[in-house]
Design a protein around this motif. Structure first.
Motif, short mmCIF file in Angstrom:
data_model
loop_
_atom_site.label_atom_id
_atom_site.label_comp_id
_atom_site.label_asym_id
_atom_site.label_seq_id
_atom_site.Cartn_x
_atom_site.Cartn_y
_atom_site.Cartn_z
N ARG A 86 0.84 -1.19 0.00
CA ARG A 86 0.00 0.00 0.00
C ARG A 86 0.88 1.25 0.00
O ARG A 86 1.73 1.41 0.86
CB ARG A 86 -0.92 0.01 1.22
CG ARG A 86 -1.93 -1.12 1.22
CD ARG A 86 -2.92 -1.03 2.38
NE ARG A 86 -3.87 -2.11 2.34
CZ ARG A 86 -4.99 -2.09 1.63
NH1 ARG A 86 -5.28 -1.02 0.90
NH2 ARG A 86 -5.82 -3.12 1.64
N LEU A 87 0.65 2.09 -0.97
CA LEU A 87 1.39 3.34 -1.09
C LEU A 87 0.45 4.51 -0.91
O LEU A 87 -0.72 4.46 -1.33
CB LEU A 87 2.06 3.44 -2.47
CG LEU A 87 3.09 2.37 -2.83
CD1 LEU A 87 3.55 2.58 -4.27
CD2 LEU A 87 4.27 2.40 -1.88
N SER A 88 0.95 5.56 -0.30
CA SER A 88 0.16 6.79 -0.22
C SER A 88 0.04 7.37 -1.62
O SER A 88 0.78 7.00 -2.54
CB SER A 88 0.83 7.79 0.72
OG SER A 88 2.07 8.23 0.16
N ALA A 89 -0.89 8.30 -1.79
CA ALA A 89 -1.07 8.91 -3.11
C ALA A 89 0.20 9.60 -3.57
O ALA A 89 0.59 9.50 -4.74
CB ALA A 89 -2.24 9.91 -3.06
N ASP A 90 0.88 10.28 -2.66
CA ASP A 90 2.11 10.99 -3.03
C ASP A 90 3.22 10.02 -3.44
O ASP A 90 3.92 10.25 -4.43
CB ASP A 90 2.59 11.87 -1.87
CG ASP A 90 1.66 13.03 -1.61
OD1 ASP A 90 0.82 13.34 -2.48
OD2 ASP A 90 1.76 13.64 -0.52
N HIS A 91 3.38 8.95 -2.68
CA HIS A 91 4.42 7.97 -2.99
C HIS A 91 4.11 7.22 -4.30
O HIS A 91 5.02 6.94 -5.09
CB HIS A 91 4.58 6.98 -1.84
CG HIS A 91 5.21 7.58 -0.63
ND1 HIS A 91 5.10 7.02 0.63
CD2 HIS A 91 5.94 8.71 -0.47
CE1 HIS A 91 5.75 7.76 1.50
NE2 HIS A 91 6.26 8.80 0.85
N ALA A 92 2.83 6.92 -4.52
CA ALA A 92 2.46 6.26 -5.77
C ALA A 92 2.72 7.17 -6.96
O ALA A 92 3.17 6.72 -8.02
CB ALA A 92 0.98 5.86 -5.73
N ALA A 93 2.47 8.47 -6.79
CA ALA A 93 2.73 9.43 -7.87
C ALA A 93 4.21 9.50 -8.18
O ALA A 93 4.62 9.50 -9.35
CB ALA A 93 2.19 10.81 -7.48
N ILE A 94 5.04 9.58 -7.15
CA ILE A 94 6.49 9.64 -7.35
C ILE A 94 6.97 8.39 -8.07
O ILE A 94 7.76 8.46 -9.03
CB ILE A 94 7.22 9.80 -6.01
CG1 ILE A 94 6.93 11.17 -5.41
CG2 ILE A 94 8.73 9.63 -6.19
CD1 ILE A 94 7.47 11.35 -3.99
N LEU A 95 6.50 7.22 -7.63
CA LEU A 95 6.94 5.96 -8.23
C LEU A 95 6.51 5.87 -9.69
O LEU A 95 7.31 5.50 -10.57
CB LEU A 95 6.37 4.78 -7.43
CG LEU A 95 6.75 3.38 -7.93
CD1 LEU A 95 8.26 3.21 -7.94
CD2 LEU A 95 6.09 2.31 -7.05
N ALA A 96 5.25 6.20 -9.98
CA ALA A 96 4.74 6.09 -11.34
C ALA A 96 5.46 7.05 -12.29
O ALA A 96 5.89 6.67 -13.39
CB ALA A 96 3.24 6.37 -11.36
N ILE A 97 5.62 8.29 -11.86
CA ILE A 97 6.27 9.29 -12.72
C ILE A 97 7.74 8.93 -12.91
O ILE A 97 8.30 9.09 -14.00
CB ILE A 97 6.09 10.69 -12.14
CG1 ILE A 97 4.61 11.07 -12.11
CG2 ILE A 97 6.87 11.73 -12.95
CD1 ILE A 97 4.30 12.35 -11.36
N SER A 98 8.38 8.44 -11.86
CA SER A 98 9.80 8.07 -11.96
C SER A 98 9.99 6.90 -12.92
O SER A 98 10.91 6.92 -13.76
CB SER A 98 10.34 7.69 -10.57
OG SER A 98 10.28 8.77 -9.68
N LEU A 99 9.15 5.88 -12.81
CA LEU A 99 9.27 4.73 -13.71
C LEU A 99 8.97 5.12 -15.15
O LEU A 99 9.62 4.63 -16.08
CB LEU A 99 8.33 3.62 -13.24
CG LEU A 99 8.71 2.92 -11.93
CD1 LEU A 99 7.62 1.95 -11.50
CD2 LEU A 99 10.04 2.17 -12.08
N ASN A 100 8.00 6.00 -15.33
CA ASN A 100 7.67 6.46 -16.67
C ASN A 100 8.83 7.25 -17.28
O ASN A 100 9.24 7.00 -18.42
CB ASN A 100 6.41 7.33 -16.62
CG ASN A 100 5.96 7.78 -18.00
OD1 ASN A 100 6.36 8.83 -18.47
ND2 ASN A 100 5.10 7.00 -18.62
N LEU A 101 9.39 8.17 -16.51
CA LEU A 101 10.54 8.94 -16.99
C LEU A 101 11.74 8.03 -17.22
O LEU A 101 12.49 8.20 -18.18
CB LEU A 101 10.90 10.03 -15.98
CG LEU A 101 12.19 10.82 -16.27
CD1 LEU A 101 12.11 11.52 -17.62
CD2 LEU A 101 12.47 11.81 -15.15
#
Length: 239
Positions: A86-101
């Motif tokens: 379970r990830l917080s919304a902020d942590h999920a956003a960082i992870l998704a954007i980082s993996l995409n970049l």
């Protein structure tokens, strides 16, 4: 009746806009650092790694380059809890954007690495440099010079892409604007202000990239000449 613009209710929420702007800058900065690290590592594996690592890296790149960022964000935020993460919304956003970049920057880095002639690498090894020193001084810096415009363009897209994080209520500028719009009912005014802020942030980041480029490429590299002549090494690499 003509629509009458009224920015007063929006400007009255300036503290929230400032907070959202700071959150967007922080989210962008964290994602860029992590994403570029991932991208560089993946590109090196694809160019000079074992076959299994190159294949896994290629699979990662294709998966993230051929699916929308919003879908990736939803999969991480709503899908990971099904396997106990379970990830917080902020942590999920960082992870998704980082993996995409990471996926997009990996291809940009790979193009730069492949642009370096093998003779230049061989010249570095002939000078007594270790493979790590050759990768750092002979390959990465010259390659970065070639890809820098494309890379900074991708980073700008990443900055603007952080607005998607509002879909899962991650704290950033678009979410702050959406809250202001829903409470003031001044949709046009709110999003005009958001657009102006995003433009300002984008130009500030572009100025930063320009300054970093001046510092990073302050050593001029001859456009012609032998492979050995193109090597411009810091003193610690010459020892």
């Amino acid at each position: 009746m003509a629509y009458e613009m009224n920015f007063t209710p929006v400007f009255a929420r300036t503290p929230e806009l400032i907070s959202g702007t700071i959150d967007t800058i922080v989210l962008s900065g964290q994602s860029i650092v992590i994403g570029l690290t991932i991208g560089l590592a993946v590109s090196i594996l694809r160019v000079d790694g074992p076959k299994w690592a190159a294949a896994a890296s290629a699979g990662y790149v294709e998966a993230f380059r051929n699916t929308p960022l919003l879908v990736q964000l939803f999969l991480l935020f709503f899908g990971l809890p099904y396997i106990g993460i379970r990830l917080s919304a902020d942590h999920a956003a960082i992870l998704a954007i980082s993996l995409n970049l990471g996926a997009y920057s990996a291809e940009i880095f790979r193009a730069g690495l492949l642009a370096i002639p093998k003779t230049q690498i061989e010249a570095g090894l002939a000078l007594g440099l270790s493979r790590l020193q050759v990768m750092r001084y002979v390959v990465i810096i010259p390659a970065l010079r070639v890809i820098y415009p494309a890379l900074t363009g991708q980073l700008t897209l990443t900055l603007l892409g952080t607005s998607i994080a509002s879909a899962i209520s991650a704290t950033e500028l678009t979410l702050a604007g959406a809250k202001i719009e829903s409470q003031t009912f001044r949709s046009l005014e709110t999003f005009l202000v958001l657009a102006a802020i995003y433009i300002s942030i984008t130009f500030a980041f572009r100025l930063l990239y320009w300054i970093v480029g001046l510092w990073l490429f302050r050593r001029s590299v001859p456009k012609t000449g032998s492979a050995v002549a193109t090597l411009s090494l810091p003193r610690e690499a010459e020892t």
